[in-house]
Design an enzyme around this catalytic site. Structure first.
Site, short mmCIF file in Angstrom:
data_model
loop_
_atom_site.label_atom_id
_atom_site.label_comp_id
_atom_site.label_asym_id
_atom_site.label_seq_id
_atom_site.Cartn_x
_atom_site.Cartn_y
_atom_site.Cartn_z
N LYS A 1 -1.40 -7.83 -8.76
CA LYS A 1 -2.41 -7.92 -7.52
C LYS A 1 -2.01 -6.54 -6.58
O LYS A 1 -1.05 -6.79 -5.94
CB LYS A 1 -2.25 -9.19 -6.69
CG LYS A 1 -3.68 -9.30 -6.18
CD LYS A 1 -4.10 -8.44 -5.09
CE LYS A 1 -3.51 -8.31 -3.73
NZ LYS A 1 -3.88 -7.39 -3.03
N SER B 1 5.87 -7.00 3.96
CA SER B 1 6.39 -7.22 5.44
C SER B 1 6.96 -8.58 5.27
O SER B 1 6.89 -9.67 4.43
CB SER B 1 5.30 -7.49 6.45
OG SER B 1 4.38 -8.59 6.00
N PHE C 1 0.89 -1.07 -0.12
CA PHE C 1 -0.27 -0.12 -0.05
C PHE C 1 1.01 1.29 0.06
O PHE C 1 0.37 2.38 -0.28
CB PHE C 1 -0.93 -0.01 1.18
CG PHE C 1 -0.27 0.22 2.31
CD1 PHE C 1 0.14 1.34 3.01
CD2 PHE C 1 -0.04 -0.88 3.33
CE1 PHE C 1 0.72 1.76 4.20
CE2 PHE C 1 0.73 -0.62 4.87
CZ PHE C 1 1.16 0.77 4.93
N CYS D 1 9.73 1.18 3.45
CA CYS D 1 10.35 0.26 3.88
C CYS D 1 12.17 0.81 3.88
O CYS D 1 12.88 0.22 4.49
CB CYS D 1 10.61 -0.91 2.61
SG CYS D 1 11.20 -0.85 1.23
N GLU E 1 -5.28 -4.00 -1.55
CA GLU E 1 -6.38 -3.49 -1.65
C GLU E 1 -7.05 -2.06 -0.82
O GLU E 1 -8.11 -1.51 -0.94
CB GLU E 1 -7.41 -4.39 -1.10
CG GLU E 1 -7.11 -5.01 0.52
CD GLU E 1 -6.09 -5.93 0.75
OE1 GLU E 1 -5.80 -6.22 2.09
OE2 GLU E 1 -4.91 -5.83 -0.36
N GLU F 1 9.38 -3.58 13.18
CA GLU F 1 9.25 -2.70 11.87
C GLU F 1 7.73 -1.99 12.49
O GLU F 1 6.77 -2.33 12.14
CB GLU F 1 9.25 -3.19 10.74
CG GLU F 1 9.24 -2.13 9.57
CD GLU F 1 8.85 -2.93 8.10
OE1 GLU F 1 9.41 -2.06 7.20
OE2 GLU F 1 8.33 -4.03 7.95
#
Length: 499
Positions: A173, A226, A149, A281, A176, A382
């Site tokens: 993909k 992740s 995201f 990240c 969402e 994280e």
């Protein structure tokens, strides 16, 4: 309410599963969009469209592919603001951050435009009498990308332009949580002349992901997200015989030596820790201060952090926006509220922050934790939010040992005026990307992006040369041809027969 549907075979395809997810405006907390969640059958349809397109796309000329990509690059450039506005509306990052994301994605489109030089093969002649050996790289087939995201345009553009330039077809993909940018990217590709089915967008949750991981016609999977999910993606796809590059989480450190320019280090720490609300990240989430400079460094970071303006991404004066969801905001806040009990000094506490007129937004202020221990939750996990931890060490060696003990090895940085210290750090630190007086060392497009240890699962980094190698496989041909003078009698090729 707006509905985001799939993009399959060059057109919008309405979802048929009956399952939808909600997309919120992070600045207001209001649900603005619903997104169709794919069933396994819908995943089959997307993969089938890509498989059908692959039959002709793989045989298209390099000049035909790059012509499409050049047109695509021009369309993306013309629609920068539109793409950025979608990112701000669904992710929440400020418009300037969103524009920067589009620019970094364009770098890889530009790299794909020059794919002709990247796909050149090799030839060795006369390896034996009349024997030549050549090597070429060929596409894999249908490949899939599963993206996060936090960069809904950039990370997809780190994947599919190179994949399709190499002759593959692609099923994307996206997250969402902010799906609209992916559909716009696909629509612009179609406008540029990309044949139907070469790029498909499948929306959904884990059902869609698992369908791609288990699909026999998907040859490779790229993932950014992740570490726990990266580990699952790698294990599942590999078990199904697929090639995998799965980029995981991070806990990026910045080592500040006593000789560093503390103003530059403080500026870098603030921008690297709090930019894009810490939802990246490559964010610096741990500053390791060496020696007696710690107090002064923390004071300068605190002073600069206090000047950051937080507000809606649509406000040009905002420098940081909200977090993606209320649940994520609450999770980030929990690390700050629990820090003192685990020995940290809470220098800045952003957990009570809100914005007038936008009280239902997913707001959190900047948090700064000092004297953080390596066994605390705020250090180990994280956080993926605007929380900066400061750790204290006595020497360079202690700092490097602390950093190398982390299970993550994504990005890291050192701030120093000493070239010898920087050189040692570059060689001794166990991370995939290193910055010297550069806090966020994201490589340019023609190098490759990726970490070590629990930050990467698979053998290939993303984009650059590694990206080209990931999306192609090598083939070596050994050839022997008889000398035409030895052609059997009765066939005259015009060669003398007196040798």
């Amino acid at each position: 309410m707006k509905t985001v549907n799939h993009w399959i075979g060059g057109k919008t395809v309405e979802g048929t599963s009956g399952n939808y997810g909600e997309v919120t405006d992070p600045a207001t907390g209001a649900v603005t969009t619903r997104v169709a969640f794919a069933s396994p059958d819908e995943a089959d349809t997307a993969v089938a469209a890509a498989k059908d397109a692959y039959r002709t796309w793989r045989d298209s000329s390099l000049s035909a592919r790059t012509a499409v990509l050049f047109r695509y690059r021009a369309l993306l450039d013309a629609h920068r603001d539109e793409i950025a506005a979608l990112i701000t509306a669904e992710h929440g990052k400020v418009h300037s951050d969103a524009l920067g994301e589009v620019a970094r994605g364009l770098e890889i489109v530009e790299l794909a435009c020059g794919i002709t030089t990247q796909l050149k093969g090799e030839l060795s002649t006369q390896v034996s009498q009349r024997v030549d050996v050549s090597s070429i790289r060929q596409p894999l087939g249908v490949v899939a990308g599963i993206t996060p995201f936090n960069f809904p345009a950039m990370v997809p553009m780190w994947m599919f332009p190179l994949a399709i330039a190499c002759g593959n077809t692609f099923v994307l993909k996206p997250s969402e949580k902010d799906p609209s940018a992916a559909n716009l990217l696909a629509g612009l590709a179609a406008e540029a002349g990309l044949p139907d089915g070469v790029l498909n967008v499948l929306h959904g949750d884990r059902v869609a992901v698992d369908a791609l991981l288990n699909h026999p016609d998907v040859a490779a999977v790229s993932f950014v997200g992740s570490t726990p999910i990266a580990r699952h993606i790698h294990a599942t796809a590999s078990a199904n015989g697929k090639r995998v590059q799965a980029l995981g989480g991070a806990k990026n450190h910045m080592l500040v030596l006593p000789d560093a320019d503390l103003d530059a280090a403080a500026d870098a720490a603030v921008s690297a820790a709090y930019g894009s609300a810490g939802e990246r990240c490559m964010a610096i989430s741990a500053v390791v201060a060496v020696g007696a400079i710690g107090d002064e460094l923390v004071a300068r970071i605190k002073e600069r952090a206090g000047r950051i303006k937080i507000g809606p991404g649509t406000d040009p004066s905002s420098e940081m926006g909200p977090l993606i969801t209320a649940a994520h905001r609450d999770k980030v806040a929990s690390y700050v509220t629990g820090a003192a009990a685990q020995g940290a000094e809470v220098v800045l506490d952003g957990t009570g922050f809100t914005v007038d007129g936008f009280e239902d937004g997913h707001w959190i202020g900047l948090s700064l934790l000092d004297h953080v221990s390596t066994d605390s939750d705020a250090y180990r996990d994280e956080i993926f939010g605007p929380v900066l931890c400061v750790l204290r060490v006595g020497t360079y060696e202690e700092g490097v040992a602390l950093m190398n003990a982390s299970p993550y090895g994504n990005g890291t940085a050192i701030f120093t005026r000493d070239g010898g210290a920087a050189r040692r750090f570059q060689l001794e630190i166990e991370a995939g990307m290193v910055g010297v007086n550069v806090p966020i060392p994201v490589p340019v497009g023609y190098h490759s992006f990726g970490g070590w240890k629990d930050s990467l699962f698979g053998d290939h980094h993303i984009y650059g040369n590694d990206g080209v190698h990931f999306y192609t496989r090598g083939k070596v041909t050994t050839t022997r041809w008889p000398d035409p003078a030895d052609t059997p009698a009765g066939v005259d090729l015009g060669f003398p027969r007196n040798h």
